[in-house]
Design an enzyme around this catalytic site. Structure first.
Site, PDB file in Angstrom:
ATOM      1  N   TYR A 178     -53.149-100.267  62.414  1.00 15.96           N
ATOM      2  CA  TYR A 178     -52.487-100.004  63.684  1.00 15.96           C
ATOM      3  C   TYR A 178     -53.265-100.678  64.822  1.00 15.96           C
ATOM      4  O   TYR A 178     -54.476-100.485  64.952  1.00 15.96           O
ATOM      5  CB  TYR A 178     -52.361 -98.502  63.964  1.00 15.96           C
ATOM      6  N   HIS A 229     -54.470 -93.190  64.848  1.00 19.67           N
ATOM      7  CA  HIS A 229     -53.005 -93.182  64.726  1.00 19.67           C
ATOM      8  C   HIS A 229     -52.568 -92.318  63.556  1.00 19.67           C
ATOM      9  O   HIS A 229     -51.629 -92.654  62.842  1.00 19.67           O
ATOM     10  CB  HIS A 229     -52.471 -94.620  64.590  1.00 19.67           C
TER      11      HIS A 229
END
Ligand code: MG
Length: 423
Positions: A178, A229
């Protein structure tokens, strides 16, 4: 018993201002490719209107329907002054409540009403919230790279531009992660069963090495942030928070998913790495155990996802009592109107922590005159009445969103065995 009559929600008190809401509508535009949803509330006073951010880019059309077909009929004819009553009434007007679609629709209305109130008073919204308590708002920028050297180079460049806070994301070899680009697999490694498979153990190792490298190269002056994340198992999140302790992070973001927040108790008992959480929360009440038990240090509220300025301001005030600070979510799928709302709250919140920045390109700045100004690593306040930002609808029409929006659905990564990994 239910009363679902589709008519304006008249309060029991006399509305004497003479100003009435005449129109409420969602406007969709995509000047940077990402679909933004803005709500415009017009009033009976010529030239008096407000704008609010209702951007839920992955479900933009659903939000627009909620605004145009469900909220607008309840609002036309009301005095725009009663923001709290309107926000509370709309919140329960569907009986079933909360969730990102309905809350973003509410946020569009709520922010627009604050914008109108500011314009009526001739004051910026941050003045209505008690006035500013800082000169400018420090922001953090994003640095990413295929390896630690690339990330360090980006951080150095950002520091030379005046940034003191930087979020750092690095690729996992053989995959991206991410916030970081894909990187080649180590030479000579066997091709995985699943192409670009994402490996939690490699991720943890790579992130630990990244922050060791950054501190060695950059020293102690810069504040470093990392966003997990919610991508690892909670046990691995605990291990990562412990592993990163020597590198003195400003905070570790979303180490666990909203469904796993009980794990924060374990994490807090094992590690002093500061924690930020909450961009996925869609109900202010979700923060209650996290704040009350001091399981986080920063709330990462996506302001439109919890219903706008009104709930965000109340939540921030409650957090102050617990020593928890703000770090409003500020990605590219918050419209410039939403960033202006973030800025208004940042200026007025005594327990402000940090603000995530997004640099809008020239097309977005043309569509949204008055985009918040960023220089020297800070957001600078506008003194214009209301939120200080406008929307040029003629230009907005030149950037229509595409449905279904290409690339806007999350494509979660896969692990080596092909199983889904959370975003
Ligand atoms: Mg995040």
């Amino acid at each position: 018993m239910s009363d679902t009559a589709d008519k304006p929600i008249e309060p029991p008190w006399a509305q004497t201002s003479g100003v009435r809401i005449t129109s409420v509508r969602a406007i969709l535009t995509a000047p940077a490719g990402t679909t933004l949803v803005v709500v415009r509330v017009d009033t009976s006073e010529p030239g008096l209107y407000g704008l609010g951010c209702a951007t839920f880019t992955q479900r933009a059309a659903a939000v627009a329907t909620a605004v145009d077909d469900y909220l607008a009929p309840q609002l036309i004819g009301r005095d725009p002054a009663d923001i709290t009553d309107i926000a509370s009434t709309l919140h329960v007007s569907g009986y079933w409540r909360s969730g990102p679609v309905l809350n973003n629709a509410l946020s569009g209305v709520d922010m627009a009403l604050w914008d109108i109130k500011g314009k009526q008073a001739g004051l910026p919204v941050w003045q209505l919230l008690g006035g500013r308590c800082r000169t400018a708002v420090p922001v953090y920028a994003h640095a990413q790279g295929r390896d630690a050297e690339e990330v360090a180079d980006e951080v150095r460049d950002l520091m030379s531009q005046g940034y003191r806070y930087v979020r750092c994301q690095v690729a996992v070899p053989g995959a991206g992660t991410y916030g970081a680009p894909a990187a080649a697999a180590p030479a000579g490694s066997r091709p995985p069963l699943t192409p670009n498979a994402w490996d939690p153990a490699a991720y943890r190792r790579t992130v630990r090495e990244l922050f060791g490298h950054l501190r060695q190269e950059l020293g102690a002056e810069v504040e470093l942030i990392h966003d997990v994340h919610e991508r690892v198992h909670p046990t691995d999140a605990v291990r990562l928070a412990k592993d990163l302790e020597p590198y003195d992070l400003f905070y570790l973001e979303d180490p666990v998913a909203p469904e796993d927040i009980e794990w924060l108790r374990t994490l807090r008992s094992r590690s002093v790495t500061p924690i930020a959480i909450g961009e996925l929360f869609t109900n202010p009440a979700e923060y209650r155990p996290v704040v009350q038990e001091r399981l986080c240090d920063f709330i990462r509220v996506h302001i439109s996802a919890i219903g706008g300025i009104t709930p965000a301001w109340r939540l921030a005030n409650a957090c102050e009592l617990f020593g928890v600070r703000t770090a409003w979510h500020g990605p590219g799928d918050v419209s410039p109107v939403g960033h202006a709302a973030n800025l208004a709250l940042d200026l007025a919140c005594p327990n402000f922590g940090i603000q995530e920045q997004h640099l809008f390109g020239s097309a977005a700045q043309e569509v949204f005159p008055g985009c918040p100004e960023i220089r020297d690593g800070h957001l600078w306040p506008s003194t214009a009445p209301g939120l200080g930002i406008d929307l040029d609808e003629r230009l907005a029409l030149k950037h229509p969103p595409q449905f279904p929006a290409p690339g806007r659905a999350w494509r979660p990564p896969r692990r080596a065995d092909g199983a889904l990994q959370r975003p």
